[in-house]
Design an enzyme around this catalytic site. Structure first.
Site, PDB file in Angstrom:
ATOM      1  N   THR A 235      82.609  29.430  38.948  1.00  0.00           N
ATOM      2  CA  THR A 235      83.185  30.626  39.568  1.00  0.00           C
ATOM      3  C   THR A 235      83.076  31.790  38.585  1.00  0.00           C
ATOM      4  OG1 THR A 235      84.766  29.279  40.815  1.00  0.00           O
ATOM      5  CG2 THR A 235      85.264  31.623  40.599  1.00  0.00           C
TER       6      THR A 235
ATOM      7  N   ILE B 273      89.737  29.598  35.562  1.00  0.00           N
ATOM      8  CA  ILE B 273      88.938  29.549  36.784  1.00  0.00           C
ATOM      9  C   ILE B 273      87.798  28.564  36.539  1.00  0.00           C
ATOM     10  CG2 ILE B 273      89.525  31.871  37.580  1.00  0.00           C
ATOM     11  CD1 ILE B 273      86.901  32.894  36.526  1.00  0.00           C
ATOM     12  N   ASP B 274      87.249  28.021  37.621  1.00  0.00           N
ATOM     13  CA  ASP B 274      86.219  26.994  37.500  1.00  0.00           C
ATOM     14  C   ASP B 274      84.991  27.519  36.752  1.00  0.00           C
ATOM     15  OD1 ASP B 274      87.846  25.328  38.974  1.00  0.00           O
ATOM     16  OD2 ASP B 274      86.783  25.682  40.873  1.00  0.00           O
ATOM     17  N   ARG B 275      84.278  26.591  36.140  1.00  0.00           N
ATOM     18  CA  ARG B 275      83.091  26.949  35.357  1.00  0.00           C
ATOM     19  C   ARG B 275      82.081  27.731  36.188  1.00  0.00           C
ATOM     20  NH1 ARG B 275      79.005  22.598  32.333  1.00  0.00           N
ATOM     21  NH2 ARG B 275      77.529  24.140  31.546  1.00  0.00           N
TER      22      ARG B 275
ATOM     23  N   ARG C 109      87.831  26.118  47.337  1.00  0.00           N
ATOM     24  CA  ARG C 109      86.638  25.338  47.680  1.00  0.00           C
ATOM     25  C   ARG C 109      86.971  24.211  48.656  1.00  0.00           C
ATOM     26  NH1 ARG C 109      84.491  24.048  41.713  1.00  0.00           N
ATOM     27  NH2 ARG C 109      82.907  22.845  42.870  1.00  0.00           N
TER      28      ARG C 109
END
Length: 317
Positions: free
Chosen positions: A149, A145-147, A244
């Site tokens: 998030t 998962i994104d940094r 996003r």
């Protein structure tokens, strides 16, 4: 500063280790050793399997005995790992574990922590967990998962668990949803966005593009406020920055999104105390790789996100 010379290792390959290439096996065992050194000791025949030389593409089997020769590790590399385990941000990850057994670990990842090192970052979640648990034989990310998030992240503790869980992701039998606070009032009739996404390899920005990969995200309105909407969102496909970009494409960017957001909405939510991306991986359902049981795990939002929602509710009342 002196270097450290390791001892000869003899490793008995069990069923869980079997099936991987010898070079990947060595790189996992020798994390502080440069990749070039791993391939050099293979080329020179210093690595032996059942007392025989092997090539990098050899796949180890259960019952094999792997001889790993002595290698030199810089003291600075080992010291970095030792010190990093004591850093507050790393140590706090122990308090973020939602579930753990012999097969897997489920983490409620904090916002701002990358899942792995790279791009100037020495440590991410996986490196931190390895530093905290040096005795662990195997720790690998199942997904990412994104940094910025927060929320649920699966980590496999066995190779067999990794293969099993990743197969579930590929077959789309894993069900997960996120909470996202978006700008404006989302139409309750908008349940699905199907828009192809194309990633720019230079700057990693993702855009809706007819030449991109098919992408689908589903949405459910949880709460509507005067200038914002709390969504439950489920990515059916797993493209980079998918949620996003799809919310931005719909005209409702997520709060505090530094790539796809709207500064006006950031200013508005900033007055409510928000200073991070409001995207949280809140729920996951999957089949346990060992028992076959259906697992459902929820990750609570952090205090900041909860307080922002409370303030929005107070404004609406």
């Amino acid at each position: 500063m002196s270097d450290i010379r390791t001892q000869v290792q003899l490793v008995d390959v069990d069923a869980d280790m079997a099936g991987q290439r010898i070079d990947n096996f060595l790189r996992a065992r020798l994390k502080s050793v440069p990749k070039s050194v791993v391939y050099r000791i293979l080329r020179k025949g210093e690595v032996r399997v059942n007392k025989k030389r092997v090539k990098a593409e050899y796949k180890i089997a259960a019952g094999d005995v792997v001889r790993i020769p002595p290698v030199t590790i810089s003291e600075s590399a080992t010291k970095t790992e030792h010190v990093s385990a004591k850093l507050n941000k790393v140590a706090e990850l122990e308090h973020c574990v939602l579930y753990e057994d012999d097969h897997l670990l489920v983490l409620n990842k904090p916002s701002g922590t990358a899942v792995h090192g790279g791009s100037g970052l020495k440590f991410g979640v996986i490196e931190a967990l390895r530093a905290l648990r040096p005795q662990a034989r195997f720790l690998e990310l199942v997904h990412r998962i994104d940094r910025d998030t927060s929320g649920i992240l699966l980590v496999a503790k066995k190779r067999s668990a990794l293969r099993h869980l990743q197969a579930q992701f590929r077959e789309k039998t894993v069900h997960k949803y996120y909470y996202a606070l978006v700008m404006g009032v989302w139409k309750k009739s908008c349940h699905t966005i199907k828009a192809p996404l194309l990633k720019n390899d230079v700057n990693s920005i993702v855009r809706v593009n007819p030449n991109g990969k098919a992408s689908e995200t589903r949405f459910k309105v949880l709460e509507s406020f005067e200038e914002a909407t709390l969504l439950q969102t489920s990515p059916i496909t797993g493209r980079t920055h998918q949620i996003r970009v799809h919310t931005q494409y719909a005209g409702h960017p997520i709060a505090w999104d530094d790539r796809y957001g709207d500064p006006r909405f950031d200013a508005y939510t900033g007055k409510l105390g928000l200073n991070r991306l409001f995207l949280h991986a809140a729920h996951i359902r999957f089949t346990h790789p060992g028992t076959g049981d259906i697992m459902e795990i929820e990750a609570p939002m952090d205090r900041m996100l909860k307080q922002v929602i409370q303030k929005l509710r107070a404004q609406a009342s």
